[in-house]
Motif scaffolding. Structure first.
Motif, PDB file in Angstrom:
ATOM      1  N   MET A 121     -42.570  95.307 -16.683  1.00 15.30           N
ATOM      2  CA  MET A 121     -42.886  94.607 -17.934  1.00 15.30           C
ATOM      3  C   MET A 121     -41.627  94.025 -18.575  1.00 15.30           C
ATOM      4  SD  MET A 121     -45.549  93.791 -19.666  1.00 15.30           S
ATOM      5  CE  MET A 121     -46.755  95.038 -19.230  1.00 15.30           C
ATOM      6  N   ALA A 122     -40.515  94.727 -18.448  1.00 14.93           N
ATOM      7  CA  ALA A 122     -39.267  94.230 -19.012  1.00 14.93           C
ATOM      8  C   ALA A 122     -38.861  92.911 -18.370  1.00 14.93           C
ATOM      9  CB  ALA A 122     -38.159  95.269 -18.831  1.00 14.93           C
ATOM     10  N   VAL A 123     -39.091  92.794 -17.060  1.00 11.36           N
ATOM     11  CA  VAL A 123     -38.759  91.551 -16.365  1.00 11.36           C
ATOM     12  C   VAL A 123     -39.630  90.411 -16.880  1.00 11.36           C
ATOM     13  CG1 VAL A 123     -38.786  90.372 -14.131  1.00 11.36           C
ATOM     14  CG2 VAL A 123     -37.952  92.732 -14.294  1.00 11.36           C
ATOM     15  N   SER A 124     -40.904  90.680 -17.087  1.00 15.75           N
ATOM     16  CA  SER A 124     -41.823  89.647 -17.591  1.00 15.75           C
ATOM     17  C   SER A 124     -41.415  89.206 -18.996  1.00 15.75           C
ATOM     18  CB  SER A 124     -43.253  90.187 -17.606  1.00 15.75           C
ATOM     19  OG  SER A 124     -43.697  90.470 -16.291  1.00 15.75           O
ATOM     20  N   PHE A 125     -41.025  90.171 -19.826  1.00 13.05           N
ATOM     21  CA  PHE A 125     -40.573  89.823 -21.177  1.00 13.05           C
ATOM     22  C   PHE A 125     -39.317  88.965 -21.104  1.00 13.05           C
ATOM     23  CE2 PHE A 125     -38.194  90.459 -25.081  1.00 13.05           C
ATOM     24  CZ  PHE A 125     -39.165  90.252 -26.053  1.00 13.05           C
ATOM     25  N   PHE A 126     -38.406  89.303 -20.210  1.00 14.61           N
ATOM     26  CA  PHE A 126     -37.177  88.518 -20.063  1.00 14.61           C
ATOM     27  C   PHE A 126     -37.511  87.094 -19.624  1.00 14.61           C
ATOM     28  CE2 PHE A 126     -33.644  86.840 -17.573  1.00 14.61           C
ATOM     29  CZ  PHE A 126     -32.612  86.943 -18.492  1.00 14.61           C
ATOM     30  N   ILE A 127     -38.526  86.930 -18.784  1.00 15.01           N
ATOM     31  CA  ILE A 127     -38.931  85.580 -18.361  1.00 15.01           C
ATOM     32  C   ILE A 127     -39.402  84.764 -19.557  1.00 15.01           C
ATOM     33  CG2 ILE A 127     -40.648  84.266 -17.037  1.00 15.01           C
ATOM     34  CD1 ILE A 127     -40.490  86.482 -14.913  1.00 15.01           C
ATOM     35  N   LEU A 128     -40.185  85.394 -20.445  1.00 14.75           N
ATOM     36  CA  LEU A 128     -40.629  84.685 -21.654  1.00 14.75           C
ATOM     37  C   LEU A 128     -39.433  84.311 -22.520  1.00 14.75           C
ATOM     38  CD1 LEU A 128     -43.822  86.649 -22.792  1.00 14.75           C
ATOM     39  CD2 LEU A 128     -43.554  84.899 -21.026  1.00 14.75           C
ATOM     40  N   PHE A 129     -38.495  85.221 -22.641  1.00 17.11           N
ATOM     41  CA  PHE A 129     -37.277  84.955 -23.400  1.00 17.11           C
ATOM     42  C   PHE A 129     -36.505  83.793 -22.777  1.00 17.11           C
ATOM     43  CE2 PHE A 129     -32.665  86.257 -23.940  1.00 17.11           C
ATOM     44  CZ  PHE A 129     -32.545  85.798 -25.251  1.00 17.11           C
ATOM     45  N   ALA A 130     -36.429  83.777 -21.450  1.00 15.30           N
ATOM     46  CA  ALA A 130     -35.710  82.705 -20.757  1.00 15.30           C
ATOM     47  C   ALA A 130     -36.406  81.360 -20.959  1.00 15.30           C
ATOM     48  CB  ALA A 130     -35.606  83.031 -19.265  1.00 15.30           C
ATOM     49  N   VAL A 131     -37.724  81.354 -20.908  1.00 16.84           N
ATOM     50  CA  VAL A 131     -38.472  80.116 -21.154  1.00 16.84           C
ATOM     51  C   VAL A 131     -38.167  79.589 -22.551  1.00 16.84           C
ATOM     52  CG1 VAL A 131     -40.792  79.155 -21.512  1.00 16.84           C
ATOM     53  CG2 VAL A 131     -40.329  80.605 -19.523  1.00 16.84           C
ATOM     54  N   ALA A 132     -38.202  80.485 -23.534  1.00 19.30           N
ATOM     55  CA  ALA A 132     -37.898  80.080 -24.908  1.00 19.30           C
ATOM     56  C   ALA A 132     -36.466  79.578 -25.038  1.00 19.30           C
ATOM     57  CB  ALA A 132     -38.155  81.240 -25.866  1.00 19.30           C
ATOM     58  N   LEU A 133     -35.542  80.203 -24.318  1.00 21.32           N
ATOM     59  CA  LEU A 133     -34.150  79.753 -24.341  1.00 21.32           C
ATOM     60  C   LEU A 133     -34.033  78.328 -23.809  1.00 21.32           C
ATOM     61  CD1 LEU A 133     -32.029  82.795 -23.092  1.00 21.32           C
ATOM     62  CD2 LEU A 133     -31.901  81.730 -25.346  1.00 21.32           C
ATOM     63  N   VAL A 134     -34.674  78.078 -22.700  1.00 17.85           N
ATOM     64  CA  VAL A 134     -34.582  76.747 -22.085  1.00 17.85           C
ATOM     65  C   VAL A 134     -35.166  75.678 -23.005  1.00 17.85           C
ATOM     66  CG1 VAL A 134     -35.416  75.313 -20.183  1.00 17.85           C
ATOM     67  CG2 VAL A 134     -34.569  77.622 -19.718  1.00 17.85           C
TER      68      VAL A 134
ATOM     69  N   ALA B 130     -50.677  97.557 -26.075  1.00 13.94           N
ATOM     70  CA  ALA B 130     -49.266  97.961 -26.038  1.00 13.94           C
ATOM     71  C   ALA B 130     -49.130  99.429 -25.637  1.00 13.94           C
ATOM     72  CB  ALA B 130     -48.618  97.733 -27.396  1.00 13.94           C
ATOM     73  N   GLN B 131     -48.090  99.698 -24.877  1.00 15.79           N
ATOM     74  CA  GLN B 131     -47.816 101.065 -24.419  1.00 15.79           C
ATOM     75  C   GLN B 131     -46.333 101.369 -24.642  1.00 15.79           C
ATOM     76  OE1 GLN B 131     -48.976 101.381 -20.312  1.00 15.79           O
ATOM     77  NE2 GLN B 131     -51.106 100.756 -20.702  1.00 15.79           N
ATOM     78  N   GLY B 132     -46.057 102.439 -25.344  1.00 22.80           N
ATOM     79  CA  GLY B 132     -44.681 102.862 -25.513  1.00 22.80           C
ATOM     80  C   GLY B 132     -43.991 102.219 -26.705  1.00 22.80           C
ATOM     81  N   PHE B 133     -42.875 102.808 -27.056  1.00 21.40           N
ATOM     82  CA  PHE B 133     -42.162 102.397 -28.264  1.00 21.40           C
ATOM     83  C   PHE B 133     -41.682 100.962 -28.216  1.00 21.40           C
ATOM     84  CE2 PHE B 133     -38.086 101.785 -30.410  1.00 21.40           C
ATOM     85  CZ  PHE B 133     -38.450 102.055 -31.727  1.00 21.40           C
ATOM     86  N   TRP B 134     -41.041 100.557 -27.111  1.00 24.46           N
ATOM     87  CA  TRP B 134     -40.414  99.241 -27.107  1.00 24.46           C
ATOM     88  C   TRP B 134     -41.448  98.118 -27.166  1.00 24.46           C
ATOM     89  CZ3 TRP B 134     -40.493  94.875 -24.102  1.00 24.46           C
ATOM     90  CH2 TRP B 134     -41.095  94.948 -22.842  1.00 24.46           C
ATOM     91  N   GLN B 135     -42.629  98.330 -26.588  1.00 25.37           N
ATOM     92  CA  GLN B 135     -43.665  97.301 -26.666  1.00 25.37           C
ATOM     93  C   GLN B 135     -44.178  97.161 -28.102  1.00 25.37           C
ATOM     94  OE1 GLN B 135     -46.742  97.645 -23.675  1.00 25.37           O
ATOM     95  NE2 GLN B 135     -45.262  97.831 -22.000  1.00 25.37           N
ATOM     96  N   TRP B 136     -44.417  98.286 -28.743  1.00 24.46           N
ATOM     97  CA  TRP B 136     -44.827  98.237 -30.141  1.00 24.46           C
ATOM     98  C   TRP B 136     -43.721  97.656 -31.019  1.00 24.46           C
ATOM     99  CZ3 TRP B 136     -49.140  98.457 -32.850  1.00 24.46           C
ATOM    100  CH2 TRP B 136     -50.278  98.970 -32.244  1.00 24.46           C
ATOM    101  N   ALA B 137     -42.480  98.002 -30.717  1.00 28.32           N
ATOM    102  CA  ALA B 137     -41.354  97.483 -31.497  1.00 28.32           C
ATOM    103  C   ALA B 137     -41.274  95.962 -31.386  1.00 28.32           C
ATOM    104  CB  ALA B 137     -40.047  98.111 -31.016  1.00 28.32           C
TER     105      ALA B 137
END
Length: 265
Positions: free
Chosen positions: A1-14, A197-204
């Motif tokens: 899931m962290a990798v998928s979130f990073f991909i969304l972040f990268a898309v937004a960066l571009v 959502a599952q876990g602290f970081w997803q809720w955060a």
């Protein structure tokens, strides 16, 4: 899931990198088109697992982003008054250090990924279609429609009444219905992730995205209130309108946020 979130972040960066051409685009055109890009990325990444609900959420992200980005682009091109107002209120970037520009770029891209993260978590965690997802999608759709109607109403009104404040249609409900639509849109997205959502970081990530965009919209309402008071404060009709029409939340007797200096938008 962290990798998928990073991909969304990268898309937004571009996408939001267009802000390096004009600083305000980090939070205007870069915002709208980043969300659209994130919606496309989610649909591609999870194409095999899309349900009618998650497909609708992805489509609405694309529709929301393209509509907002297209509207802002058209407004910039045709409205000299809008460009002048933005020059007065938002830095043009000419005096902003590159380090600050990069920090703004990264912060905006992270915010956009967090805002859309509930859809990612619903897809990535393979959450079943449930009440939270359906209610969230309905609220999101309502927000998109309201924001679209508000923008169209004000644009049409200003063509025939360029010197008057807009107080027709949905502007009789609240003074900032476009910002209300924005809050509703992201509240719907946030609700859609409640049971996914599952876990602290997803809720955060979800809470951070929703809290930040809501705070920014209240800040935008404050900025608009200050500008309208400056432009129309001597008009008794405007004073009456402002005294009886809530600033942002319908039926809640909050008529002014100008004194809340901690709001930024």
């Amino acid at each position: 899931m962290a990798v998928s979130f990073f991909i969304l972040f990268a898309v937004a960066l571009v996408v939001s990198a267009i802000g390096f051409r004009r600083f305000v685009w980090f939070i205007s055109l870069g915002y709208g088109f980043s969300i659209a890009g994130i919606g496309v990325a989610l649909a591609i990444m999870f194409a095999k697992g899309l349900s009618p609900l998650t497909a609708a959420l992805c489509v609405m992200l694309v529709v929301y982003g393209c509509r907002l980005g297209g509207f802002l682009l058209a407004r910039e091109r045709r409205s000299g008054a809008y460009r002048d107002a933005m020059k007065r209120e938002i830095k043009d970037g000419s005096g902003v250090p590159m380090v600050a520009k990069i920090a703004t770029w990264a912060a905006c891209a992270l915010l956009y990924a967090c805002e859309a993260s509930p859809v990612l978590f619903r897809l990535g965690n393979q959450a079943a279609t449930d009440a939270a997802g359906v209610i969230g999608a309905i609220v999101m759709a309502m927000g998109i429609v309201l924001e679209s109607v508000a923008d169209h109403t004000k644009s049409a009104f200003k063509k025939t009444h360029p010197k008057r404040f807009c107080d027709v249609g949905v502007f009789r409900l609240v003074r900032c219905p476009n910002y209300l639509g924005e809050v509703l849109t992201w509240t719907g997205v946030f609700i859609s992730g409640w049971t996914a959502a599952q876990g602290f970081w997803q809720w955060a990530a979800m809470v951070a995205g929703w809290t930040c965009i809501t705070w920014i919209m209240f800040g935008g309402a404050r900025r608009l209130e200050i500008r309208q008071t400056r432009n129309y404060g001597d008009d008794s009709e405007y004073r009456d309108y402002a005294a009886r029409t809530p600033i942002l939340i319908p039926f809640v007797p909050l008529y002014s946020v100008a004194k809340f200096k901690w709001l930024v938008g």
